[in-house]
Design an enzyme around this catalytic site. Structure first.
Site, PDB file in Angstrom:
ATOM      1  N   ASN A   1       0.842  -1.131   0.059  1.00 51.80           N
ATOM      2  CA  ASN A   1       0.047   0.059  -0.060  1.00 51.80           C
ATOM      3  C   ASN A   1       0.937   1.195   0.081  1.00 51.80           C
ATOM      4  O   ASN A   1       1.409   1.636   1.224  1.00 51.80           O
ATOM      5  CB  ASN A   1      -0.886   0.004   1.222  1.00 51.80           C
ATOM      6  CG  ASN A   1      -1.779   1.013   1.371  1.00 51.80           C
ATOM      7  OD1 ASN A   1      -1.755   1.987   0.662  1.00 51.80           O
ATOM      8  ND2 ASN A   1      -2.544   1.196   2.433  1.00 51.80           N
TER       9      ASN A   1
ATOM     10  N   ARG B   1      -2.311  -1.788  -3.611  1.00 55.05           N
ATOM     11  CA  ARG B   1      -3.552  -0.922  -3.374  1.00 55.05           C
ATOM     12  C   ARG B   1      -3.535   0.208  -4.322  1.00 55.05           C
ATOM     13  O   ARG B   1      -2.419   0.650  -4.335  1.00 55.05           O
ATOM     14  CB  ARG B   1      -3.935  -0.463  -2.001  1.00 55.05           C
ATOM     15  CG  ARG B   1      -4.990   0.408  -1.883  1.00 55.05           C
ATOM     16  CD  ARG B   1      -5.034   0.949  -0.317  1.00 55.05           C
ATOM     17  NE  ARG B   1      -5.849   2.194  -0.324  1.00 55.05           N
ATOM     18  CZ  ARG B   1      -5.796   3.230   0.079  1.00 55.05           C
ATOM     19  NH1 ARG B   1      -4.842   3.516   0.879  1.00 55.05           N
ATOM     20  NH2 ARG B   1      -7.067   3.926   0.452  1.00 55.05           N
TER      21      ARG B   1
ATOM     22  N   HIS C   1     -12.738   3.517  -0.344  1.00 52.91           N
ATOM     23  CA  HIS C   1     -12.873   2.588   0.817  1.00 52.91           C
ATOM     24  C   HIS C   1     -13.705   1.395   0.349  1.00 52.91           C
ATOM     25  O   HIS C   1     -14.166   0.548   1.132  1.00 52.91           O
ATOM     26  CB  HIS C   1     -13.758   3.025   2.076  1.00 52.91           C
ATOM     27  CG  HIS C   1     -12.835   4.040   2.716  1.00 52.91           C
ATOM     28  ND1 HIS C   1     -13.686   5.225   3.602  1.00 52.91           N
ATOM     29  CD2 HIS C   1     -11.753   4.148   3.376  1.00 52.91           C
ATOM     30  CE1 HIS C   1     -12.853   5.952   3.969  1.00 52.91           C
ATOM     31  NE2 HIS C   1     -11.683   5.142   4.070  1.00 52.91           N
TER      32      HIS C   1
ATOM     33  N   ARG D   1     -11.458  16.282   7.743  1.00 52.82           N
ATOM     34  CA  ARG D   1     -12.285  16.679   6.603  1.00 52.82           C
ATOM     35  C   ARG D   1     -13.519  17.145   6.935  1.00 52.82           C
ATOM     36  O   ARG D   1     -14.157  16.626   7.795  1.00 52.82           O
ATOM     37  CB  ARG D   1     -12.370  15.452   5.713  1.00 52.82           C
ATOM     38  CG  ARG D   1     -10.925  15.015   4.825  1.00 52.82           C
ATOM     39  CD  ARG D   1     -11.128  13.957   3.800  1.00 52.82           C
ATOM     40  NE  ARG D   1      -9.999  13.411   3.245  1.00 52.82           N
ATOM     41  CZ  ARG D   1      -9.638  12.117   3.238  1.00 52.82           C
ATOM     42  NH1 ARG D   1     -10.822  11.484   3.850  1.00 52.82           N
ATOM     43  NH2 ARG D   1      -8.587  11.694   2.782  1.00 52.82           N
TER      44      ARG D   1
ATOM     45  N   GLU E   1      -8.387  -4.891   4.722  1.00 55.97           N
ATOM     46  CA  GLU E   1      -8.293  -4.611   3.259  1.00 55.97           C
ATOM     47  C   GLU E   1      -7.156  -5.321   2.936  1.00 55.97           C
ATOM     48  O   GLU E   1      -7.118  -5.886   1.755  1.00 55.97           O
ATOM     49  CB  GLU E   1      -8.057  -2.940   3.278  1.00 55.97           C
ATOM     50  CG  GLU E   1      -9.367  -2.392   3.391  1.00 55.97           C
ATOM     51  CD  GLU E   1      -9.160  -1.013   3.632  1.00 55.97           C
ATOM     52  OE1 GLU E   1      -9.437  -0.123   2.998  1.00 55.97           O
ATOM     53  OE2 GLU E   1      -8.838  -0.382   4.729  1.00 55.97           O
TER      54      GLU E   1
END
Ligand code: AMP
Length: 398
Positions: A7, A90, A179, A240, A383
């Site tokens: 990743n 990823r 996601h 965010r 993941e």
């Protein structure tokens, strides 16, 4: 079969090696501060963690160091790089081109490059990782697993913005969602834990981590998700802002005389839980401060849970009902408070939390925390495992 999962971020590379027989993680770690002062590798095999401080100039250097420690006589998990059968990467953005994981070819690399305008921070870093891995492990089959792919089943009425149509046609401005690997994993895991086929279920998945998004999964397919063209839309997160009147950034820009990158920074890095509380972007800090009576921390928690609740209602409406609600990621897996507040008052739609079970479900535990018609579940996301499984499956069929 042994799979290396990578990743790659702009200044970091996270890695895991999995033995797919038994799906065991043999070793894992992270290279941090690539190209910066103080670069280092943190490597873990079993309970033992090793920190190596070393100059790491680029992604190539990072992969080289990872391979060095994966094959280390004392700390390694394999004898030599040849033992790695394939590499899974990823990749954040696959645009409209990728609705599933794919074997990486020169053409796929070109397509990932074409998606850079959609993910200017992430895709170049993902590409750097792919190219470095190709250089250091020549000839190894590699697979790209996209964050956006699972959401490619969203229908147009869900992914379109009500903007001039040409912006979609010419610039591909639409909702994509992120996601996806996590939403796919926890929705499938929920179905399998309940012993039901995913095709029969209406599931809402809530990935509540530092970044956060929710997804409506109807019959195993994503039909809506809260993140949009970028990860800024939807829930509000660590730093965010989430959903916002689109006129607000323009007002901020005009009134404060900010440049577009400064507005971008304000919305992505200075907003969310950090912005509202003024304390921290970390949920643990906010829960602690709220317990001590800090009003803004309490407000931040209430706003967070309220937003999750609104989307539960919206997605139940979008799917015409709800069978399962899944909480996952750092906050979803570990915060009984946020889970409880998000579900408060939803008894009318069959959502009823079992307070005792909810309190006990933390630190990697998995199970049902409800007593009503809708099964509310906590499922730790994984993941890396999905990336490894997709890679093994694609490589096995070569
Ligand atoms: P992630 O991005 O999935 O690693 O999630 C990070 C978020 O999970 C941060 O906001 C953490 O504060 C939050 N988190 C981790 N552990 C806990 C906990 N025990 N209670 C509340 N929030 C937690």
């Amino acid at each position: 079969m042994k799979i290396l999962v990578l990743n790659s971020g702009s200044s970091s590379v996270k890695y895991q090696v999995l033995d797919m027989e038994g799906e065991q993680v043999l070793a894992r770690g992270i290279v941090e501060r690539i190209g910066l002062a103080g670069s280092r590798l943190k490597h873990r095999k079993g309970d033992r963690e090793l920190v190596v401080e070393e100059e790491i100039k680029n992604h190539s250097g990072a992969i080289e160091l990872i391979l060095k420690y994966l094959t280390h006589p004392e700390h390694g998990a394999i004898k030599n790089p040849e033992e790695i059968d394939a590499v899974g990467h990823r990749v954040v953005h696959g645009g409209e081109k990728f609705s599933g994981s794919v074997l990486i070819t020169d053409e796929v690399i070109e397509s990932i490059r074409e998606c850079i305008p959609l993910a200017p921070l992430h895709n170049p870093a993902n590409l750097a990782g792919i190219l470095a891995a190709r250089e250091k492990l020549p000839g190894k089959p590699m697979v790209a697993v996209f964050d956006t792919a699972f959401h490619q089943t969203m229908p147009p009425h869900s992914y379109m913005y009500a903007l001039p149509y040409d912006l979609y046609r010419e610039r591909k401005i639409r909702r994509y969602g992120f996601h996806g690997t996590s939403h796919r994993y926890v929705s499938q895991r929920a179905a399998s834990l309940l012993g039901t086929s995913k095709e029969k279920l209406k599931i809402i998945t809530a990935h509540l981590g530092n970044g956060a998004s929710m997804c409506a999964v109807l019959g195993g397919k994503s039909v809506d998700t809260t993140m949009g063209y970028t990860p800024l839309e939807g829930l509000y997160m660590g730093t965010r802002c989430g959903d916002l009147d689109p006129a607000v950034p323009l007002a901020i820009q005009n009134q404060m005389k900010l440049t577009p990158p400064e507005v971008d920074h304000l919305l992505n890095k200075r907003s969310g839980m950090l912005g509202v509380s003024g304390i921290s972007s970390d949920m643990r800090d906010l829960e602690e401060a709220a317990e001590k009576g800090n009003q803004r921390a309490t407000l931040a928690l209430k706003m967070y849970a309220y937003k999750v609740k609104k989307y539960i209602g919206a997605y139940a409406a979008a799917m015409g009902g709800l069978d399962v609600l899944v909480f996952t990621a750092g906050i979803g897996e570990n915060s009984p408070l946020i889970r409880e507040w998000s579900c408060e008052g939803l008894e009318f739609m069959g959502i009823e939390i079992d307070t005792e079970k909810n309190r006990e479900m933390v630190r990697g535990r998995e199970g049902i925390i409800s007593k009503g018609k809708v099964k509310v579940m906590v499922i730790p996301t994984n993941e890396e495992l999905v990336i490894a499984r997709d890679t093994a499956e694609i490589v096995s069929s070569l």
